[in-house]
Design an enzyme around this catalytic site. Structure first.
Site, mmCIF file in Angstrom:
data_model
loop_
_atom_site.group_PDB
_atom_site.id
_atom_site.type_symbol
_atom_site.label_atom_id
_atom_site.label_comp_id
_atom_site.label_asym_id
_atom_site.label_seq_id
_atom_site.Cartn_x
_atom_site.Cartn_y
_atom_site.Cartn_z
ATOM 1 N N GLN A 198 48.718 -22.871 52.808
ATOM 2 C CA GLN A 198 49.300 -21.976 51.793
ATOM 3 C C GLN A 198 49.750 -20.664 52.049
ATOM 4 O OE1 GLN A 198 46.872 -21.969 48.233
ATOM 5 N NE2 GLN A 198 46.062 -24.305 48.627
ATOM 6 N N GLY A 309 36.724 -16.914 41.790
ATOM 7 C CA GLY A 309 35.451 -17.207 41.310
ATOM 8 C C GLY A 309 35.646 -17.480 39.772
ATOM 9 N N GLY A 310 36.805 -17.303 39.090
ATOM 10 C CA GLY A 310 36.818 -17.495 37.750
ATOM 11 C C GLY A 310 36.210 -19.002 37.305
ATOM 12 N N ASP A 420 42.522 -22.424 30.740
ATOM 13 C CA ASP A 420 42.666 -22.028 32.512
ATOM 14 C C ASP A 420 44.056 -21.679 32.594
ATOM 15 O OD1 ASP A 420 41.818 -21.776 34.971
ATOM 16 O OD2 ASP A 420 41.638 -23.930 35.387
ATOM 17 N N ASN A 507 52.952 -21.688 38.402
ATOM 18 C CA ASN A 507 51.543 -21.201 38.982
ATOM 19 C C ASN A 507 52.036 -20.278 39.963
ATOM 20 O OD1 ASN A 507 48.887 -21.233 40.042
ATOM 21 N ND2 ASN A 507 48.668 -23.033 38.163
#
Length: 655
Positions: A198, A309-310, A420, A507
């Protein structure tokens, strides 16, 4: 005849003697490893060289690697008794020492200007040489007859987005609509420990820096030849790679430091000249469900990095560190503690494990000395029963003073998020005319399906328009800047269909903006999700904390569409639908010559006309995109580089 037989017997006996007297570890190595990695550990037909890589592994981790293998890379498991493992390990260390003793090769070369250059050979090919002189400077050389000439980059790509303001727009002009059909691969570099990269490459002074999970490479940007490789002890990273399940989106560079995340929750500074570790700090405790995955951002003498860490109940924060020492300079918590300003937006116990991570790279405005950073979703994302209110500062853009980390302004895109929809998309900074006068703008295509334009000096919302057809959760954005919600769009125990999907209308893949066309280019999704609500249960270390689940809606036809948006009206100027299931994550770069280069759903790198959207060029990589392209010039030639699968590909015009 008898003599021949005796001689043969002696010969056979003599051949057996060395095997009996050989180092037992060597016997184990030759039986189990040499077929692939070569008798000297320097590589063979079926496997890579390993002798120089052994230094990165302590003995217990080396044993684990040998026994479990790396099946995804073709290395099978090697079950082995402890006694044999001890013998093999000892022999491997001897190969490591031997390789180290051979590693330093010095060379003196004649340059085309008549001078001589002497240093340590870092790597050498038929036409190129990478040489490091005593001052540790790296010289990239090319053969010129019986001499060498030095080459470098003329236009760098110094950070994740190139421009610290986040716009992947280039004024480089060699690649045009007229010659883009001659764009062809120039070199390929493979990261053998990675799968779906990525990363966006960074180029400084002719050297390209790329990162994978727990590792970083320096490459000659003109050939892709490796200069140095830094690798973290992978097994000691908890087996989870560079955070976020083994994701590393890149590096930041300043001075003689390369900064990247590793070991789940660590920020590293690597010496740019040698590839040696300058410092390593733990920014958060992994036992509190933290990780890190994205490229840091350098600002002045600071390096700024966020946390993930959501989905696991970690409390988000953004922190700035001194580039030279790694000492923390400031920290901004994205969720206030009970009793602090903003805590009234959390009603219930949800504030104890709140989320709102900062995992994606922000942007920086030097004129106002402001950092703009996006934040992620609240935890227990599909069940808001125990976190009533807006849940600040989840799903926000934060405008922070770069020197102190103090909050200047914020905007929350999706208050009390139940779907989300992180705001972790690029907060792009551009200067453009707005309603007849110049204005400092912030452009943001949000995961919730709306395109926003702000005055970035004070956070005033100037425009908010939907950019997808499938948008059911809100009617629009009101005059107060808040979404006007539609009824019956919250997750339920039986499932609720909501558009856009959990992946979002867009995104983190990179958008771009061309000031000549006034268009914002963004890859988008047209799809929906069915959201199911459940009790999140008690927060636990190492466990997800979701409050439900989601799955892509089975009805409808998911699409991946490149869209060009007029930033002054929010209208779609053109769109380019792509075939496939709408699961790829490649972004865009815009050029001043009138191109948009992007990763297409079917695995091709494509170039389209920036005004019309007509496809002009395509190169099939057969990879599912997880990265966005960048550009630079080297030795007078423009290159387009992108990560595809486990490879870095660099393209240039065929001469």
């Amino acid at each position: 005849m008898r003599v021949f037989v005796i001689s043969s017997a002696l010969l056979v006996f003599g051949l057996n003697l060395p095997a009996q007297d050989a180092d037992p570890g060597r016997v184990v190595f030759e039986n189990r490893c040499a077929r692939c990695h070569g008798a000297d550990g320097e590589g063979a037909e079926m496997g890579p060289p390993i002798a120089r890589r052994l230094a990165a592994l302590a003995n217990p981790q080396l044993a684990t690697l040998i026994r479990t293998g790396v099946p995804a890379s073709g290395m099978p498991p090697n079950p082995m008794q402890d006694a044999d493992m001890a013998l093999l390990t000892r022999y491997l260390r001897s190969l490591q020492a031997r390789a180290a003793s051979k590693a330093v090769v010095r060379k003196k070369v004649q340059m085309t200007d008549g001078k001589t250059l002497e240093g340590v050979v870092l790597n050498e090919g038929f036409y190129d040489l990478q040489l490091q002189t005593e001052d540790l400077r790296i010289h990239l050389l090319r053969v010129a007859g019986d001499r060498y000439r030095e080459v470098t980059s003329q236009n760098d790509w110094p950070g994740y987005n190139g421009d610290p303001g986040g716009n992947r727009y280039t004024k480089l002009s060699q690649i045009t609509p007229a010659n883009v059909t001659r764009l062809t691969p120039k070199w390929v570099f493979n990261l053998p420990n990675a799968s779906h990269l990525q990363v966006t490459p960074v180029v400084i002074d002719g050297i390209m820096y790329v990162a994978g999970p727990n590792e970083c490479y320096a490459l000659d940007a003109g050939t892709g030849r490796e200069i140095w490789h830094y690798q973290v002890d992978i097994p000691s990273a908890g087996g989870r790679g560079g955070g976020g399940g083994g994701t590393n989106r890149g590096v930041a560079v300043a001075g003689n430091r390369v900064f990247t995340v590793a070991k789940r929750t660590h920020l590293l500074a690597i010496n740019r000249s040698t590839g040696g570790l300058a410092w390593d700090i733990e920014v958060a405790d992994a036992r509190d469900n933290y990780s890190a995955s994205s490229a840091p951002l350098t600002v002045g003498n600071l390096v700024i990095s966020g946390v993930a860490g959501g989905e696991h109940g970690a409390r988000g924060f953004l922190a700035a560190y001194d580039q030279e020492t790694g000492k923390e300079v400031w920290r901004f918590w994205t969720v206030p503690k009970a009793g602090e300003p903003g805590s009234e937006s959390w009603k219930g116990k949800g504030i104890n494990h709140p989320g709102a991570p900062t995992w994606f790279t922000g942007t920086y405005d030097a004129q106002t000395d402001t950092v703009y950073w996006p934040t992620g979703n609240p935890s227990a994302e599909y069940n808001g029963d125990d976190r009533g209110g807006d849940n600040l500062y989840a799903d926000c853009i934060l405008a922070l003073d770069a020197k102190t980390g103090k909050l200047k302004w914020y905007y929350q895109f999706t208050p009390h998020d139940l779907w989300d929809w992180d705001a972790t998309e690029t907060p792009m900074l551009v200067d453009a005319e707005w309603e007849g006068r110049p204005r400092k703008l912030l452009l943001h295509g949000n995961r919730n399906g709306f395109f926003y334009v702000f005055d970035r000096t004070d956070g005033k919302l100037l425009l908010a328009k939907p950019f997808v057809r499938n948008l059911t959760w809100a009617k629009g954005i009101g005059a107060d800047g808040r979404p006007i919600l539609n009824p019956n769009q919250e997750p339920t125990a039986t499932g609720t269909k909501v558009c856009p999907s959990q992946d979002g209308a867009t995104n983190w893949f990179s958008p771009s903006y061309n000031p000549a066309t006034g268009l914002f280019y963004m890859q988008t999704f047209e799809k929906c999700s069915v959201y199911t609500k459940r009790d999140p249960g008690q927060w636990q270390s190492g466990r997800q904390y979701l409050g439900g689940s989601q799955q892509t809606a089975s009805d409808g036809n998911p699409e991946r569409i490149l869209k060009a948006i007029n930033i002054r009206t929010g209208q779609i100027a053109w769109e380019l639908p792509q075939k496939g299931p709408a699961t790829s994550w490649g972004g865009t770069i815009a050029t001043s010559t009138g191109l948009v280069i992007f990763g297409e759903e079917g695995g091709a790198l494509m170039a389209a006309d920036a005004v019309t959207g007509k496809v002009l060029w395509s190169f099939q990589t057969n990879e599912s995109w997880k990265a966005s392209p960048m550009t630079y010039t080297f030795d007078g030639n423009q290159y387009i580089a992108v990560a595809a699968g486990s490879h870095i590909l660099s393209f240039g015009i065929l001469e």
